[in-house]
Write an enzyme that holds these catalytic residues in place. Structure first.
Site, PDB file in Angstrom:
ATOM      1  N   HIS A 190       0.872  -1.179   0.000  1.00  0.00           N
ATOM      2  CA  HIS A 190       0.000   0.000   0.000  1.00  0.00           C
ATOM      3  C   HIS A 190       0.909   1.228   0.000  1.00  0.00           C
ATOM      4  O   HIS A 190       1.302   1.719   1.062  1.00  0.00           O
ATOM      5  CB  HIS A 190      -0.912  -0.005   1.224  1.00  0.00           C
TER       6      HIS A 190
ATOM      7  N   GLU B  45      -2.635  -1.866  -3.102  1.00  0.00           N
ATOM      8  CA  GLU B  45      -3.769  -1.200  -2.469  1.00  0.00           C
ATOM      9  C   GLU B  45      -3.589   0.312  -2.534  1.00  0.00           C
ATOM     10  O   GLU B  45      -2.459   0.811  -2.567  1.00  0.00           O
ATOM     11  CB  GLU B  45      -3.879  -1.591  -0.993  1.00  0.00           C
TER      12      GLU B  45
ATOM     13  N   HIS C 139      -7.708  -7.540   7.086  1.00  0.00           N
ATOM     14  CA  HIS C 139      -7.617  -6.592   8.200  1.00  0.00           C
ATOM     15  C   HIS C 139      -7.825  -7.322   9.521  1.00  0.00           C
ATOM     16  O   HIS C 139      -8.891  -7.850   9.802  1.00  0.00           O
ATOM     17  CB  HIS C 139      -8.601  -5.425   8.092  1.00  0.00           C
TER      18      HIS C 139
END
Length: 240
Positions: free
Chosen positions: A43, A70, A190
């Site tokens: 990310h 991401e 997550h």
């Protein structure tokens, strides 16, 4: 089989804390693949507090499994996706200043934006996935946006797992069932870890991919990276 994609942001965080190139993000990514991971996730935030743009470009040359990038789909992110052409672009709704992704998309309020972005990314030959809460309405909105997959945002599941795991997973199972019926692929991520991962997989056996970073890297401090990746793979695909 559910694929394990290792998020290596925390490796970059550790490197950046001291400067230099130790640990080597690219080498760790290659080692993760060698140890059994079926994907690498990054990310790259604009402030480069962990993964840097240079890391993304270096990883582009060496990742042989599924490369998943991401990010919030601003101009910078879109330029990265266009240049790198990863296997998957995972769209998150969080603005650049937040510590970590903390919510799913409102797929109705942001429908026009998502449709435009997803169409562009798919035009580059890149699979799309978007973060959603475990709500059937949001899943239906995701399908209307044209995405290939959803990523179920699993913080609430992880938070409720120890109190009542059956209750914690129910909304996710319902949302996943709806996604499957609509022809969407299903990812999850997550706060997944060695304690809660196997039950999630048993409850939603058709999950395509999980993306795990913080817990996996933390576990690797105790168990070693190779052993930890194998432990996560067993939770996904071997344990009854």
């Amino acid at each position: 089989m559910t694929k394990l994609s290792v998020n290596i942001n925390k490796i970059a965080t550790l490197r950046n804390a001291r400067g230099g190139n130790k640990p080597d993000v690219v080498q760790v990514a290659q080692d993760c693949e060698r140890f059994g991971a079926q994907g690498i996730t990054v990310h790259p935030r604009p402030d480069e507090r962990h993964i840097r743009l240079s890391d993304v470009m270096a990883l582009k040359e060496v990742v042989t499994t599924e490369f998943n990038i991401e990010g919030y789909p601003d101009e910078r992110y879109m330029r990265i996706i266009e240049e790198v052409r990863p296997a998957q672009a995972t769209l998150v709704p969080d603005p650049p200043h937040v510590l970590t992704s903390n919510a799913g998309w409102d797929t109705y309020a942001r429908k026009e934006q998502l449709q435009e972005v997803i169409a562009q990314i798919k035009g580059w030959g890149v699979r799309t996935s978007i973060f959603v809460e475990p709500e059937e309405l949001m899943v239906e909105g995701a399908a209307a946006c044209g995405t290939d997959r959803i990523e179920l945002y699993t913080e609430a599941y992880a938070r409720g797992y120890h109190n009542n795991k059956e209750e914690a997973v129910q909304a996710y199972a319902n949302a996943a069932y709806r996604a499957k019926a609509l022809g969407l692929g299903i990812n999850a991520g997550h706060d997944l870890d060695l304690e809660n991962l196997a039950f999630l997989k048993r409850s939603i056996p058709y999950i395509d991919e999980v993306s795990i970073g913080h817990a996996l890297i933390s576990d690797a401090l105790y168990y070693g990276l190779e052993n930890t990746i194998q432990m996560y793979l067993r939770k996904l695909n071997i344990e009854p």
